[in-house]
Design a protein around this motif. Sequence first.
Motif, PDB file in Angstrom:
ATOM      1  N   GLU A   1       5.249  15.299  -5.855  1.00 12.31           N
ATOM      2  CA  GLU A   1       5.681  15.365  -4.464  1.00 12.31           C
ATOM      3  C   GLU A   1       7.013  14.626  -4.307  1.00 12.31           C
ATOM      4  OE1 GLU A   1       2.357  13.659  -2.465  1.00 12.31           O
ATOM      5  OE2 GLU A   1       1.109  15.463  -2.670  1.00 12.31           O
ATOM      6  N   GLU A   2       7.510  14.526  -3.072  1.00  9.76           N
ATOM      7  CA  GLU A   2       8.804  13.893  -2.831  1.00  9.76           C
ATOM      8  C   GLU A   2       8.706  12.778  -1.787  1.00  9.76           C
ATOM      9  OE1 GLU A   2      11.865  14.272  -4.151  1.00  9.76           O
ATOM     10  OE2 GLU A   2      11.070  15.612  -5.666  1.00  9.76           O
ATOM     11  N   PRO A   3       7.898  11.753  -2.042  1.00  9.73           N
ATOM     12  CA  PRO A   3       7.830  10.645  -1.088  1.00  9.73           C
ATOM     13  C   PRO A   3       8.929   9.612  -1.336  1.00  9.73           C
ATOM     14  CG  PRO A   3       6.287  10.250  -2.857  1.00  9.73           C
ATOM     15  CD  PRO A   3       6.975  11.557  -3.171  1.00  9.73           C
ATOM     16  N   ILE A   4      10.109  10.075  -1.759  1.00 13.32           N
ATOM     17  CA  ILE A   4      11.193   9.171  -2.125  1.00 13.32           C
ATOM     18  C   ILE A   4      11.584   8.279  -0.949  1.00 13.32           C
ATOM     19  CG2 ILE A   4      13.596   9.040  -2.861  1.00 13.32           C
ATOM     20  CD1 ILE A   4      11.840   9.903  -5.102  1.00 13.32           C
TER      21      ILE A   4
ATOM     22  N   ASP B   1       0.831  -1.210   0.000  1.00 10.41           N
ATOM     23  CA  ASP B   1       0.000   0.000   0.000  1.00 10.41           C
ATOM     24  C   ASP B   1       0.867   1.264   0.000  1.00 10.41           C
ATOM     25  OD1 ASP B   1      -2.385  -1.376  -0.053  1.00 10.41           O
ATOM     26  OD2 ASP B   1      -2.667  -1.335   2.115  1.00 10.41           O
ATOM     27  N   LEU B   2       1.953   1.246   0.756  1.00  5.73           N
ATOM     28  CA  LEU B   2       2.832   2.412   0.809  1.00  5.73           C
ATOM     29  C   LEU B   2       3.543   2.628  -0.520  1.00  5.73           C
ATOM     30  CD1 LEU B   2       4.368   1.985   4.379  1.00  5.73           C
ATOM     31  CD2 LEU B   2       2.802   3.783   3.620  1.00  5.73           C
ATOM     32  N   ILE B   3       3.855   1.558  -1.223  1.00  2.87           N
ATOM     33  CA  ILE B   3       4.473   1.691  -2.546  1.00  2.87           C
ATOM     34  C   ILE B   3       3.489   2.361  -3.508  1.00  2.87           C
ATOM     35  CG2 ILE B   3       5.283   0.385  -4.559  1.00  2.87           C
ATOM     36  CD1 ILE B   3       6.525  -1.609  -2.547  1.00  2.87           C
ATOM     37  N   PHE B   4       2.224   1.963  -3.447  1.00  2.41           N
ATOM     38  CA  PHE B   4       1.216   2.591  -4.314  1.00  2.41           C
ATOM     39  C   PHE B   4       0.980   4.048  -3.904  1.00  2.41           C
ATOM     40  CE2 PHE B   4       0.209  -1.689  -5.743  1.00  2.41           C
ATOM     41  CZ  PHE B   4      -0.169  -1.472  -7.071  1.00  2.41           C
ATOM     42  N   VAL B   5       0.976   4.327  -2.602  1.00  2.86           N
ATOM     43  CA  VAL B   5       0.843   5.714  -2.135  1.00  2.86           C
ATOM     44  C   VAL B   5       2.003   6.545  -2.673  1.00  2.86           C
ATOM     45  CG1 VAL B   5       0.970   7.206  -0.099  1.00  2.86           C
ATOM     46  CG2 VAL B   5      -0.508   5.194  -0.071  1.00  2.86           C
ATOM     47  N   GLY B   6       3.204   5.980  -2.626  1.00  2.00           N
ATOM     48  CA  GLY B   6       4.366   6.676  -3.155  1.00  2.00           C
ATOM     49  C   GLY B   6       4.262   6.915  -4.647  1.00  2.00           C
ATOM     50  N   ASP B   7       3.713   5.953  -5.364  1.00  2.00           N
ATOM     51  CA  ASP B   7       3.522   6.108  -6.804  1.00  2.00           C
ATOM     52  C   ASP B   7       2.627   7.309  -7.102  1.00  2.00           C
ATOM     53  OD1 ASP B   7       3.441   4.509  -9.668  1.00  2.00           O
ATOM     54  OD2 ASP B   7       1.522   5.452  -9.214  1.00  2.00           O
ATOM     55  N   ILE B   8       1.517   7.406  -6.383  1.00  2.00           N
ATOM     56  CA  ILE B   8       0.610   8.544  -6.571  1.00  2.00           C
ATOM     57  C   ILE B   8       1.324   9.853  -6.252  1.00  2.00           C
ATOM     58  CG2 ILE B   8      -1.457   9.676  -5.666  1.00  2.00           C
ATOM     59  CD1 ILE B   8      -2.257   7.436  -7.398  1.00  2.00           C
TER      60      ILE B   8
ATOM     61  N   LEU C   1      16.569   2.788  -8.265  1.00  2.29           N
ATOM     62  CA  LEU C   1      16.156   4.031  -8.920  1.00  2.29           C
ATOM     63  C   LEU C   1      15.816   5.098  -7.888  1.00  2.29           C
ATOM     64  CD1 LEU C   1      13.854   2.515 -11.695  1.00  2.29           C
ATOM     65  CD2 LEU C   1      16.039   3.685 -12.077  1.00  2.29           C
ATOM     66  N   LEU C   2      15.090   4.698  -6.855  1.00  4.84           N
ATOM     67  CA  LEU C   2      14.745   5.637  -5.790  1.00  4.84           C
ATOM     68  C   LEU C   2      15.990   6.053  -5.015  1.00  4.84           C
ATOM     69  CD1 LEU C   2      11.585   3.750  -4.464  1.00  4.84           C
ATOM     70  CD2 LEU C   2      11.561   5.916  -5.708  1.00  4.84           C
TER      71      LEU C   2
END
Length: 487
Positions: free
Chosen positions: A239-242, A226-233, A281-282
């Motif tokens: 934004e910078e959820p790197i 879920d956090l990976i998908f949140v980061g994708d959005i 990549l991140l």
Amino acid sequence: MRFAGNAVTVKDVLERESKWAVDRDFTLPRLDDLVTNSRIEELPVELTSIYFDTAERDLLAHDLTLRRREGDDESGWQLKIPHSGGRVEVTARLSDELPHELTEIVNGAALGRPLNAVARVHTLRRRHRILGSGGELIVEIDDDTVDSTAADRPAELLAWREIEIELGPHTDEVPTILRDRLAEAGARESSHPSKLSHVLAERFGPAGARSRAERALHEYMTTQIDLIFVGDIGLRRGEEPIHDTRVATRRLRSTLRVFGKLMDHSAVGEIDNELKWYAALLGDIRDCHVQRRRLDDELNALPPELVLGPVAARIDATLLARQLPSRNALAEAMNSPRYLRLLATLQTWKSRPPFERRIRRRQLVKRAQRAADKADRRLATALRNHRHESMHRARKAAKRARYAAELHKPVRKPARARSNIKYYKKIQRLLGDYNDSVVSTEFLWRTATAAGTAGDENGFTYGLLYANEAHAGEAAGQRVAEVVAGE
């Protein structure tokens, strides 16, 4: 489906609302005395919304709703994104087609699949806006009578009534008196987070597991997914959820490394490699962020007379020259078939985890203990030889031990799990400080070498920063030894 409209203008609004299910004959309670010195504005509103999603309902699976709404005062495209404080509503003016700005935001969550109309919702709303003495919105209570149809069931009409409460920008929670009066009148908090979920009547989330161990493993994996998908959005929104996205990716990959033998090996092995690719990549971008912040702080701590030449400008320019290609590489990767296949697999794991056989509590505990033992061995080796490579391996092992302890905490004695989490988190942090100092000294040496060839620069300040970083690394290593000795 085409609509007449005009140009797109995107804006964000934070929305905090709750929904209440009521019967057809429900009577809205008194509202005029909820807030002292307030007044109420009442307005009838008619709204028609067309909701868009993939055929597989991928957006709804992540509580995302994308709709085109026409009404008395809310016409436009609206994308609602879950947020810790409620939902962020990204809006755009009516346009002929789905706005590219909105479809790009959800491309990852949609797994690159086409978006089509999935439901039509018509709402007759009686709006009650409670305003303060200065005209500011305190709370809005909407009494909605709804009828709807799903695109795949056009002949079936679903109708209901609900109360929707939206908080004003400076209101922290639904007034207690309002909540109590609604309950007394027969209202109950709705089980549907949105009108679309009511129409489609679908539920998403982790499938039921057969044991506590399976639940612990699956829930931990699902949280990271879920956090990976949140980061994708977030990344697609600029934004910078790197950092958070990278940590979730690493936690998930660590889970596969430590507990992978309890799962389908063929599926896990492939995804482990893909997560490693995405985390790299991140990481390229994250490393630039860390170095810029770290070296900025150190430069600011130096007396001005010791900063000779355009040191800050060269450091920023050098890091930016590395960061921009990394950012472009990430953007390109996030729209690649490879990345979308990774997300598709992770989405599948939320409902069908890659478990081949029954997983038992003792198996989780055993493998978590193996991870801890491995971390201890690598740490002992690193403290003996003080090699950078050994310290790096020890840091990675400490992270896996920490994440394994987090995962199996629900099936182990909580005190023991908390102790392991605290210990390996401290080791990880200190070894992270050590690693950052190593990376910084290497960067400063290369940057000083380049500065030495410029007529208006010299290496003095870089030498000071290098010495400070080397000292910080030694201190972090010494602190690690002290923590281990204290156990």
